[in-house]
Design a protein around this motif. Structure first.
Motif, PDB file in Angstrom:
ATOM      1  N   LEU A 139       1.149  -1.429  -0.049  1.00 42.49           N
ATOM      2  CA  LEU A 139      -0.036   0.166  -0.188  1.00 42.49           C
ATOM      3  C   LEU A 139       0.448   1.378  -0.051  1.00 42.49           C
ATOM      4  O   LEU A 139       0.765   2.418  -0.841  1.00 42.49           O
ATOM      5  N   ALA A 140       2.017   1.195   0.978  1.00 39.22           N
ATOM      6  CA  ALA A 140       2.917   2.463   0.744  1.00 39.22           C
ATOM      7  C   ALA A 140       3.409   2.397  -0.811  1.00 39.22           C
ATOM      8  O   ALA A 140       3.444   3.744  -0.688  1.00 39.22           O
ATOM      9  N   ARG A 141       4.034   0.882  -1.384  1.00 40.64           N
ATOM     10  CA  ARG A 141       4.861   1.832  -2.476  1.00 40.64           C
ATOM     11  C   ARG A 141       3.723   2.334  -3.204  1.00 40.64           C
ATOM     12  O   ARG A 141       3.379   3.254  -4.112  1.00 40.64           O
ATOM     13  N   LEU A 142       2.507   1.721  -3.601  1.00 47.30           N
ATOM     14  CA  LEU A 142       1.648   2.279  -4.833  1.00 47.30           C
ATOM     15  C   LEU A 142       1.159   3.214  -3.970  1.00 47.30           C
ATOM     16  O   LEU A 142       0.207   4.660  -5.249  1.00 47.30           O
ATOM     17  N   ASP A 144       2.937   5.967  -3.104  1.00 49.44           N
ATOM     18  CA  ASP A 144       3.895   6.509  -3.336  1.00 49.44           C
ATOM     19  C   ASP A 144       3.509   7.076  -4.720  1.00 49.44           C
ATOM     20  O   ASP A 144       3.451   8.147  -5.568  1.00 49.44           O
ATOM     21  N   LEU A 145       4.188   5.626  -5.549  1.00 43.99           N
ATOM     22  CA  LEU A 145       3.548   5.885  -6.993  1.00 43.99           C
ATOM     23  C   LEU A 145       2.733   6.548  -7.066  1.00 43.99           C
ATOM     24  O   LEU A 145       2.219   7.761  -8.040  1.00 43.99           O
ATOM     25  N   ARG A 146       1.098   6.914  -6.540  1.00 47.61           N
ATOM     26  CA  ARG A 146      -0.295   7.479  -7.056  1.00 47.61           C
ATOM     27  C   ARG A 146       0.397   9.050  -7.289  1.00 47.61           C
ATOM     28  O   ARG A 146      -0.157   9.570  -7.420  1.00 47.61           O
ATOM     29  N   TRP A 159      -5.612   3.104 -12.416  1.00 46.96           N
ATOM     30  CA  TRP A 159      -5.786   1.838 -11.874  1.00 46.96           C
ATOM     31  C   TRP A 159      -4.723   2.147 -10.807  1.00 46.96           C
ATOM     32  O   TRP A 159      -5.200   1.043 -10.396  1.00 46.96           O
ATOM     33  N   LEU A 160      -4.302   2.424 -10.393  1.00 48.67           N
ATOM     34  CA  LEU A 160      -3.474   2.437  -8.952  1.00 48.67           C
ATOM     35  C   LEU A 160      -4.465   2.903  -8.023  1.00 48.67           C
ATOM     36  O   LEU A 160      -4.304   2.243  -6.980  1.00 48.67           O
ATOM     37  N   ASP A 161      -5.830   2.913  -8.047  1.00 54.00           N
ATOM     38  CA  ASP A 161      -7.073   3.047  -7.339  1.00 54.00           C
ATOM     39  C   ASP A 161      -7.444   1.885  -7.146  1.00 54.00           C
ATOM     40  O   ASP A 161      -8.186   1.326  -5.804  1.00 54.00           O
ATOM     41  N   ASP A 165      -7.617  -0.267  -3.781  1.00 55.92           N
ATOM     42  CA  ASP A 165      -8.362  -1.209  -3.241  1.00 55.92           C
ATOM     43  C   ASP A 165      -8.558  -2.107  -2.706  1.00 55.92           C
ATOM     44  O   ASP A 165      -8.768  -2.899  -1.680  1.00 55.92           O
ATOM     45  N   GLN A 166      -8.024  -2.929  -3.648  1.00 49.98           N
ATOM     46  CA  GLN A 166      -7.667  -4.437  -4.017  1.00 49.98           C
ATOM     47  C   GLN A 166      -7.088  -4.320  -2.424  1.00 49.98           C
ATOM     48  O   GLN A 166      -7.553  -5.518  -1.596  1.00 49.98           O
ATOM     49  N   LEU A 167      -5.532  -4.058  -2.518  1.00 53.26           N
ATOM     50  CA  LEU A 167      -5.316  -4.537  -1.316  1.00 53.26           C
ATOM     51  C   LEU A 167      -5.902  -3.528   0.317  1.00 53.26           C
ATOM     52  O   LEU A 167      -5.270  -4.484   1.116  1.00 53.26           O
TER      53      LEU A 167
END
Length: 184
Positions: A139-142, A144-146, A159-161, A165-167
């Motif tokens: 979650l932290a990685r995504l 940060d990317l977002r 897509w990142l959202d 949401d899945q994570l």
């Protein structure tokens, strides 16, 4: 294992083989075990020759499984887990999980949940905590990317959202599961 005490793809198959034997209420024929491994792993990762590289014969050679009738590993040999095999199963079950996603990690996570009940209560909590820690890291990685690409044109943020949401749903499930383990 990798240097960070996480499983290689071949060790994931080893975990599947040893766990399948541990769950069986009777010895399994070589062909039954091979079929069970292939069925389970291909439903998680899709067909993969890279993943199916571990030989059941190697498990016998290493003393992790044995034929109950003392014969070789022909198709109809009945196999059971040895004491050494049970110890190896515990080692594989208590390994760490790599934080990066991917089909092998999904297979390892699924196998750990499939065989989690074979561990004592403390080891079960530790494994769930590792899974929660991995979700937090992802979650932290995504996030940060977002945040870095939040103003980019296109569809990446949507897509990142979706992935976030899945994570978050996985994390909620794992935390609820840990709470259920505590109450049992």
């Amino acid at each position: 294992m990798f240097a960070d005490n996480t499983l290689t793809p071949k060790e994931a198959i080893r975990l599947c083989a040893l766990g399948t034997l541990a769950l069986a209420d009777h010895p399994l024929r070589y062909s039954e075990l091979a079929g069970a491994i292939r069925h389970f792993t291909s439903r998680i990762t899709g067909p993969s020759l890279d993943i199916m590289g571990t030989s059941i014969e190697l498990l016998k050679f290493e003393g992790l499984v044995e034929p109950i009738d003392g014969i070789g590993m022909e198709d109809d040999a009945q196999l059971r887990l040895t004491t050494k095999g049970h110890a190896e199963l515990k080692t594989l079950m208590t390994s760490r999980i790599r934080s990066a996603g991917g089909e092998v990690n999904k297979l390892i996570t699924t196998l750990k949940l499939r065989f989690l009940h074979l561990l004592d209560a403390d080891a079960q909590y530790e494994q769930i905590d590792l899974l929660i820690e991995n979700c937090d890291t992802e979650l932290a990685r995504l996030d940060d990317l977002r945040n870095h690409h939040g103003k980019d044109p296109g569809h990446l943020v949507a897509w990142l959202d979706h992935d976030i949401d899945q994570l978050e749903a996985h994390l909620d499930w794992l935390e609820a599961f840990r709470a259920r383990l505590s109450s049992d």
